[in-house]
Enzyme design. Structure first.
Site, PDB file in Angstrom:
ATOM      1  N   PRO A 186      -6.664  52.568 -37.765  1.00 62.41           N
ATOM      2  CA  PRO A 186      -7.936  53.139 -37.307  1.00 62.41           C
ATOM      3  C   PRO A 186      -8.785  52.180 -36.465  1.00 62.41           C
ATOM      4  O   PRO A 186      -9.800  52.590 -35.928  1.00 62.41           O
ATOM      5  CB  PRO A 186      -8.640  53.486 -38.620  1.00 62.41           C
ATOM      6  CG  PRO A 186      -8.124  52.482 -39.598  1.00 62.41           C
ATOM      7  CD  PRO A 186      -6.690  52.234 -39.212  1.00 62.41           C
ATOM      8  N   GLY A 187      -8.407  50.867 -36.371  1.00 60.91           N
ATOM      9  CA  GLY A 187      -9.133  50.054 -35.408  1.00 60.91           C
ATOM     10  C   GLY A 187      -9.736  48.757 -35.929  1.00 60.91           C
ATOM     11  O   GLY A 187     -10.589  48.177 -35.265  1.00 60.91           O
ATOM     12  N   GLY A 188      -9.288  48.274 -37.086  1.00 63.39           N
ATOM     13  CA  GLY A 188      -9.820  47.007 -37.605  1.00 63.39           C
ATOM     14  C   GLY A 188      -9.549  45.846 -36.649  1.00 63.39           C
ATOM     15  O   GLY A 188     -10.445  45.050 -36.341  1.00 63.39           O
ATOM     16  N   ASP A 204      -1.687  53.813 -30.229  1.00 65.37           N
ATOM     17  CA  ASP A 204      -1.300  54.336 -31.548  1.00 65.37           C
ATOM     18  C   ASP A 204      -1.051  55.834 -31.389  1.00 65.37           C
ATOM     19  O   ASP A 204      -1.565  56.460 -30.449  1.00 65.37           O
ATOM     20  CB  ASP A 204      -2.408  54.097 -32.582  1.00 65.37           C
ATOM     21  CG  ASP A 204      -1.875  54.082 -34.021  1.00 65.37           C
ATOM     22  OD1 ASP A 204      -1.989  53.048 -34.688  1.00 65.37           O
ATOM     23  OD2 ASP A 204      -1.321  55.115 -34.467  1.00 65.37           O
ATOM     24  N   ASP A 242       0.504  45.598 -35.166  1.00 68.73           N
ATOM     25  CA  ASP A 242       0.441  45.822 -36.619  1.00 68.73           C
ATOM     26  C   ASP A 242       1.151  47.140 -36.930  1.00 68.73           C
ATOM     27  O   ASP A 242       0.869  47.791 -37.932  1.00 68.73           O
ATOM     28  CB  ASP A 242      -1.034  45.860 -37.058  1.00 68.73           C
ATOM     29  CG  ASP A 242      -1.228  45.684 -38.561  1.00 68.73           C
ATOM     30  OD1 ASP A 242      -0.330  45.115 -39.220  1.00 68.73           O
ATOM     31  OD2 ASP A 242      -2.271  46.123 -39.077  1.00 68.73           O
ATOM     32  N   LYS A 271       6.501  43.781 -41.314  1.00 69.24           N
ATOM     33  CA  LYS A 271       6.367  44.425 -42.630  1.00 69.24           C
ATOM     34  C   LYS A 271       7.763  44.668 -43.189  1.00 69.24           C
ATOM     35  O   LYS A 271       8.621  45.201 -42.495  1.00 69.24           O
ATOM     36  CB  LYS A 271       5.610  45.745 -42.479  1.00 69.24           C
ATOM     37  CG  LYS A 271       4.177  45.553 -41.986  1.00 69.24           C
ATOM     38  CD  LYS A 271       3.594  46.867 -41.474  1.00 69.24           C
ATOM     39  CE  LYS A 271       2.330  46.639 -40.666  1.00 69.24           C
ATOM     40  NZ  LYS A 271       1.117  46.529 -41.451  1.00 69.24           N
TER      41      LYS A 271
HETATM   42  C1  LIG Z   1      -1.170  49.308 -40.637  1.00 67.70           C
HETATM   43  S1  LIG Z   1      -1.681  50.486 -39.502  1.00 67.70           S
HETATM   44  C2  LIG Z   1      -2.579  49.519 -38.346  1.00 67.70           C
HETATM   45  C3  LIG Z   1      -3.929  49.100 -38.828  1.00 67.70           C
HETATM   46  C4  LIG Z   1      -4.748  48.428 -37.744  1.00 67.70           C
HETATM   47  N1  LIG Z   1      -4.193  47.143 -37.370  1.00 67.70           N
HETATM   48  C5  LIG Z   1      -6.189  48.206 -38.153  1.00 67.70           C
HETATM   49  O1  LIG Z   1      -6.645  47.062 -38.142  1.00 67.70           O
HETATM   50  O2  LIG Z   1      -6.898  49.172 -38.442  1.00 67.70           O
HETATM   51  C6  LIG Z   1      -0.225  50.848 -38.647  1.00 67.70           C
HETATM   52  C7  LIG Z   1      -0.380  51.828 -37.514  1.00 67.70           C
HETATM   53  O3  LIG Z   1       0.862  51.898 -36.836  1.00 67.70           O
HETATM   54  C8  LIG Z   1       0.906  53.185 -36.245  1.00 67.70           C
HETATM   55  N2  LIG Z   1       2.268  53.466 -35.801  1.00 67.70           N
HETATM   56  C9  LIG Z   1       3.408  53.503 -36.516  1.00 67.70           C
HETATM   57  N3  LIG Z   1       4.459  53.754 -35.713  1.00 67.70           N
HETATM   58  C10 LIG Z   1       3.970  53.871 -34.449  1.00 67.70           C
HETATM   59  C11 LIG Z   1       4.542  54.103 -33.175  1.00 67.70           C
HETATM   60  N4  LIG Z   1       5.855  54.265 -33.036  1.00 67.70           N
HETATM   61  N5  LIG Z   1       3.738  54.145 -32.098  1.00 67.70           N
HETATM   62  C12 LIG Z   1       2.394  53.965 -32.232  1.00 67.70           C
HETATM   63  N6  LIG Z   1       1.797  53.735 -33.410  1.00 67.70           N
HETATM   64  C13 LIG Z   1       2.566  53.695 -34.507  1.00 67.70           C
HETATM   65  C14 LIG Z   1       0.399  54.107 -37.332  1.00 67.70           C
HETATM   66  O4  LIG Z   1      -0.065  55.306 -36.767  1.00 67.70           O
HETATM   67  C15 LIG Z   1      -0.714  53.247 -37.946  1.00 67.70           C
HETATM   68  O5  LIG Z   1      -1.968  53.620 -37.411  1.00 67.70           O
END
Ligand SMILES: C[S@@+](CC[C@H](N)C(=O)[O-])C[C@H]1O[C@@H](n2cnc3c(N)ncnc32)[C@H](O)[C@@H]1O
Length: 316
Positions: A186-188, A204, A242, A271
């Site tokens: 969500p954007g942290g 994303d 991430d 991860k």
């Molecule tokens: C752990 S969260 C990221 C949190 C973010 N770093 C923050 O600070 O809020 C992982 C993100 O990866 C995205 N995601 C997973 N596979 C993806 C892909 N193939 N393309 C784009 N986004 C992807 C998910 O939608 C999710 O929002």
């Protein structure tokens, strides 16, 4: 554990809950573990680059101590700053700690680099045996990077692992630097980067929190992070990821961007599922200019940090 009848040449502090993965990694590195003292794995072998350790004690010694005063003066005689690993014998340990100079306890206010003052670590193995190391890998007490949190701006707490990584790198995006961030919702992280004044393209499948999307310098591209090619964007100062993905897929993605020559820095959360794909971390770590570390804000994951060789610009 109290009786130790062999030399200890290194000790590895596990993050709570990550003991098994650290033990596996030490096994792969050929490092013997003679015993665990709480979260601390003691080894008769020289220090190895165990990436899952939160902290590594690099020159441990064991000393018999007849009194609290003797323990404190032994430590004070070696150097000023000591972090106490409280595992057993809490009352006696606290009395020793009280006789040592205080270590600056204030949490880090990012942006700021991790402390550079020499810091040792100690614990009591038994009431009359001290284990201590004047050198350790982490600049933080027991590997724990305490940060002044922002409870209103970021929409998730994921920014803390980014801040920890940047504080350890002692570099962060400067105003106007170009960042691409994959898996941003969500954007942290986006919030953290835009707050530094950097220009951020956030990718994303899901949208950013609206307040983050509206920050100056933020551009959102909704879509698949893995179909974006380096040629699709202007050369980058920083690439961040991430994204939740299998580690080998992330490795391919990281290599593609590094090999393109169109990025100066890359920071990526790797991860892991269980069982942990240690062979993939070894391949990440073999990339020239790259390092891999588990930080105190990481779950079952490692942070990969890569800097283009010869391109380091420390903050003044
Ligand atoms: C752990 S969260 C990221 C949190 C973010 N770093 C923050 O600070 O809020 C992982 C993100 O990866 C995205 N995601 C997973 N596979 C993806 C892909 N193939 N393309 C784009 N986004 C992807 C998910 O939608 C999710 O929002």
């Amino acid at each position: 554990m109290t009786g130790i009848d062999h030399p200890v040449r290194a000790a590895y502090l596990a993050h709570a809950g990550q003991e098994a993965v650290l033990a596996e990694e030490l096994g792969r590195l050929g490092v013997a573990v003679s015993g665990w003292h709480g979260l601390l794995a003691l080894s008769p072998d020289p220090p190895a680059d165990a990436r899952w350790a939160l902290d590594r004690w690099l020159d441990p010694e064991i000393a018999p101590i007849a009194s609290i005063g003797e323990a404190a003066s032994l430590l004070r005689g070696r150097q000023r700053n000591w972090s106490h690993l409280p595992l057993l014998h809490h009352r006696r340990s606290a009395l020793i700690a009280d006789r040592l100079p205080p270590v600056k306890a204030a949490p880090l206010h990012f942006p700021a680099a991790a402390p550079t003052a020499p810091l040792g670590a100690w614990t009591l193995l038994s009431p009359d045996r001290l284990l201590f190391s004047t050198r350790k890998s982490s600049p933080f007490p027991n590997g724990e990077c305490r940060l002044v949190e922002n409870r209103t701006g970021p929409p998730s707490r994921a920014y803390l692992k980014l801040w920890e990584t940047l504080a350890l790198l002692a570099e962060w995006p400067r105003p106007g630097e170009r960042c691409l961030e994959l898996g941003a919702s969500p954007g942290g992280w986006t919030w953290a980067l835009a707050s530094l004044g950097a220009s951020v393209t956030a990718v994303d499948r899901s949208p950013l929190a609206s307040a983050v999307a509206a920050m100056p310098g933020v551009e959102m591209r909704q879509g698949n992070a893995f179909t974006l090619r380096p040629e699709d964007v202007e050369p980058l100062d920083w690439l961040f990821s991430d994204v939740i993905a299998y580690p080998d897929r992330l490795l391919d993605m990281a290599r593609t961007w590094i090999d393109s020559g169109r990025v100066r820095r890359l920071i990526c959360t790797v991860k892991f599922q269980r069982p942990t794909a240690h062979e993939v971390s070894e391949r990440f770590a073999s990339i020239p200019g790259g390092t891999l570390r588990h930080g105190s804000h990481n779950g079952h994951e490692l942070m990969f940090v890569w800097c283009r060789p010869g391109d380091s610009v420390p903050h003044g």
